[in-house]
Design a protein around this motif. Structure first.
Motif, PDB file in Angstrom:
ATOM      1  N   CYS A  49      54.686   4.538  56.208  1.00  0.00           N
ATOM      2  CA  CYS A  49      53.730   5.639  56.172  1.00  0.00           C
ATOM      3  C   CYS A  49      54.411   6.976  56.440  1.00  0.00           C
ATOM      4  O   CYS A  49      55.476   7.034  57.057  1.00  0.00           O
ATOM      5  CB  CYS A  49      52.580   5.411  57.140  1.00  0.00           C
ATOM      6  SG  CYS A  49      53.034   4.603  58.667  1.00  0.00           S
ATOM      7  N   ALA A  50      53.792   8.027  55.920  1.00  0.00           N
ATOM      8  CA  ALA A  50      54.322   9.376  56.093  1.00  0.00           C
ATOM      9  C   ALA A  50      53.156  10.315  56.390  1.00  0.00           C
ATOM     10  O   ALA A  50      52.044  10.107  55.909  1.00  0.00           O
ATOM     11  CB  ALA A  50      55.053   9.818  54.831  1.00  0.00           C
ATOM     12  N   GLU A  54      56.814  13.462  55.873  1.00  0.00           N
ATOM     13  CA  GLU A  54      57.842  12.990  56.806  1.00  0.00           C
ATOM     14  C   GLU A  54      57.438  11.591  57.256  1.00  0.00           C
ATOM     15  O   GLU A  54      56.252  11.346  57.533  1.00  0.00           O
ATOM     16  CB  GLU A  54      57.938  13.897  58.038  1.00  0.00           C
ATOM     17  CG  GLU A  54      58.435  15.299  57.774  1.00  0.00           C
ATOM     18  CD  GLU A  54      59.946  15.377  57.559  1.00  0.00           C
ATOM     19  OE1 GLU A  54      60.642  14.357  57.753  1.00  0.00           O
ATOM     20  OE2 GLU A  54      60.403  16.470  57.185  1.00  0.00           O
ATOM     21  N   TYR A  55      58.432  10.684  57.380  1.00  0.00           N
ATOM     22  CA  TYR A  55      58.109   9.331  57.846  1.00  0.00           C
ATOM     23  C   TYR A  55      57.354   9.386  59.179  1.00  0.00           C
ATOM     24  O   TYR A  55      57.656  10.229  60.037  1.00  0.00           O
ATOM     25  CB  TYR A  55      59.389   8.504  58.021  1.00  0.00           C
ATOM     26  CG  TYR A  55      59.871   7.925  56.713  1.00  0.00           C
ATOM     27  CD1 TYR A  55      59.216   6.841  56.136  1.00  0.00           C
ATOM     28  CD2 TYR A  55      60.971   8.464  56.058  1.00  0.00           C
ATOM     29  CE1 TYR A  55      59.653   6.307  54.933  1.00  0.00           C
ATOM     30  CE2 TYR A  55      61.413   7.946  54.850  1.00  0.00           C
ATOM     31  CZ  TYR A  55      60.747   6.860  54.293  1.00  0.00           C
ATOM     32  OH  TYR A  55      61.175   6.342  53.108  1.00  0.00           O
ATOM     33  N   GLY A  65      43.567  18.530  57.569  1.00  0.00           N
ATOM     34  CA  GLY A  65      44.371  19.084  56.463  1.00  0.00           C
ATOM     35  C   GLY A  65      45.652  18.334  56.178  1.00  0.00           C
ATOM     36  O   GLY A  65      46.347  18.651  55.213  1.00  0.00           O
ATOM     37  N   ASP A  66      45.965  17.329  56.994  1.00  0.00           N
ATOM     38  CA  ASP A  66      47.212  16.583  56.779  1.00  0.00           C
ATOM     39  C   ASP A  66      47.157  15.729  55.518  1.00  0.00           C
ATOM     40  O   ASP A  66      46.084  15.301  55.078  1.00  0.00           O
ATOM     41  CB  ASP A  66      47.498  15.648  57.967  1.00  0.00           C
ATOM     42  CG  ASP A  66      48.113  16.396  59.152  1.00  0.00           C
ATOM     43  OD1 ASP A  66      48.405  17.604  59.000  1.00  0.00           O
ATOM     44  OD2 ASP A  66      48.276  15.772  60.212  1.00  0.00           O
ATOM     45  N   GLU A  67      48.347  15.475  54.967  1.00  0.00           N
ATOM     46  CA  GLU A  67      48.478  14.501  53.878  1.00  0.00           C
ATOM     47  C   GLU A  67      49.137  13.255  54.456  1.00  0.00           C
ATOM     48  O   GLU A  67      50.254  13.326  54.981  1.00  0.00           O
ATOM     49  CB  GLU A  67      49.335  15.092  52.746  1.00  0.00           C
ATOM     50  CG  GLU A  67      49.639  14.087  51.650  1.00  0.00           C
ATOM     51  CD  GLU A  67      50.307  14.731  50.441  1.00  0.00           C
ATOM     52  OE1 GLU A  67      49.737  15.668  49.865  1.00  0.00           O
ATOM     53  OE2 GLU A  67      51.427  14.292  50.079  1.00  0.00           O
TER      54      GLU A  67
ATOM     55  N   MET B  60      58.145  14.779  48.927  1.00  0.00           N
ATOM     56  CA  MET B  60      58.775  14.020  50.012  1.00  0.00           C
ATOM     57  C   MET B  60      60.158  13.514  49.598  1.00  0.00           C
ATOM     58  O   MET B  60      61.092  13.496  50.388  1.00  0.00           O
ATOM     59  CB  MET B  60      57.910  12.845  50.458  1.00  0.00           C
ATOM     60  CG  MET B  60      58.577  12.052  51.581  1.00  0.00           C
ATOM     61  SD  MET B  60      57.494  10.866  52.407  1.00  0.00           S
ATOM     62  CE  MET B  60      58.682  10.070  53.517  1.00  0.00           C
ATOM     63  N   THR B  61      60.282  13.090  48.323  1.00  0.00           N
ATOM     64  CA  THR B  61      61.567  12.555  47.864  1.00  0.00           C
ATOM     65  C   THR B  61      62.667  13.619  47.987  1.00  0.00           C
ATOM     66  O   THR B  61      63.738  13.356  48.550  1.00  0.00           O
ATOM     67  CB  THR B  61      61.441  12.086  46.394  1.00  0.00           C
ATOM     68  OG1 THR B  61      60.411  11.105  46.328  1.00  0.00           O
ATOM     69  CG2 THR B  61      62.751  11.498  45.894  1.00  0.00           C
TER      70      THR B  61
END
Lengths: 79, 145, 145, 79
Positions: A49-50, A54-55, A65-67, B60-61
């Motif tokens: 998950c990220a 970011e991991y 608002g986060d993805e 992200m990549t």
């Protein structure tokens, strides 16, 4: 709060969709996001998950608002 | 330092030639270049693979690749780094990934180049789906380095 | 497998492109290519070097290079190997040596490539004479790998 | 017996010539060849030698028609 949830690769196919937009109020962590999109199941061991590209970990916090993204183990490169 | 996700076939050697041209007098400073090129094979896990789709997580990549290179730059004395990774529809014989590292001496070049490709395979968000004789399948794990 | 002693400037990337073109369908079989390029720097042991002459032992040099590659082929599973080493008058920025190794998997490619360049530096009969500000000097020992 | 002796790099410059052709009868080893071309001196520690383009030792045997070479440590490659 609003959270965008994205799925990739084999998980995207299993979910049958590329993303979801959650508007729940009771989401605090990545694990909560997963439960909201998977009828209350725990996050499978293999799944990565990220948060905001970011991991992250299941217990990582999620804000308005986060993805949040879920995906299987990565298999880039070659050789 | 340049990191690129590439949606069309690329020639790693033409890219290297062009990249080095842009360095100008910089080429007189480095003594060593270590390069890794990963190519799509027509055989995987004993099955003939006719083509493959490489999916990634735009944004992200690129960020992951940049972090991998930045970590290598912090660990070794690197003059320049070029990483190109292909995505989309890929045919056997196509280049999938290029990692090139320019340094003063060969030890750092080899170590950093290998480190970058290993980290890329383990952490950069790319996923392969192969087309084999009896259908499609997701590649579930990477080969060991 | 090809080993070449080259008397004029060469582009390692043009050579790689041309060499791989000749492989034809073979490119669908390998998954990994590890490459090392050594380039002449304009600085050595703290002195500005304006040019260099690389002497070799015609006959023995080629034989030694072939033996080094044959040993690597016996030790690792290598699909192809290309070694090019420049001799004669060399200018900073010129490529001196190219070692390229094609394999199924990256571990063998990296290890064999590094092994070949280390062996080459220690056993292949080449000698460097540098021109620096106050004259000429023979390089007496190689940098460590 | 006839033996061709070749010198390379800084040794070639020190010897002041690129090769010698020996026609002595009393040459058995590489060390004998070196003595014949250097007024009887032993082979310097650093010097490398080859017989017929293969690395050899001072005690390696030399036969009629062989090519013997002496040279300093090699410095090829780069980086």
């Amino acid at each position: 709060m609003t959270v965008r949830v994205r799925y990739f690769a084999s998980l995207r196919e299993k979910m049958g969709r590329i993303d979801d937009t959650l508007v729940y109020e009771n989401i605090a962590t990545v694990a909560d996001v997963w439960r909201a999109v998977s009828s209350g199941r725990p996050i499978p061991d293999q799944l990565l998950c990220a948060v905001n590209m970011e991991y992250a970990e299941p217990q990582s916090l999620v804000n308005d608002g986060d993805e949040v993204a879920f995906f299987p183990p990565v298999t880039g490169g070659s050789g | 330092m340049t990191v690129t996700v590439c949606h069309i076939p690329f020639s790693p050697y033409a890219e290297l030639e062009a990249y080095q041209q842009l360095m100008g007098d910089e080429v007189r400073r480095f003594g060593a270049t270590a390069i890794f090129v990963g190519t799509m094979r027509d055989l995987n896990l004993g099955d003939e693979v006719t083509h493959m789709v490489l999916e990634h997580y735009p944004g992200m990549t690129e960020r992951q690749l940049e972090q991998i290179v930045a970590e290598a730059q912090a660990r070794w004395d690197l003059l320049d780094v070029l990483v190109i990774h292909r995505v989309g529809e890929i045919t056997p014989g196509d280049s999938i990934v290029l990692v090139a590292v320019w340094t003063l001496h060969r030890g750092a070049a080899f170590e950093a180049c290998r480190h970058i490709i290993e980290e890329l395979k383990h952490t950069a968000p790319f996923w392969k789906k192969e087309t084999v004789r009896d259908g499609e399948r997701w590649v579930e794990s990477n080969t060991k380095g």
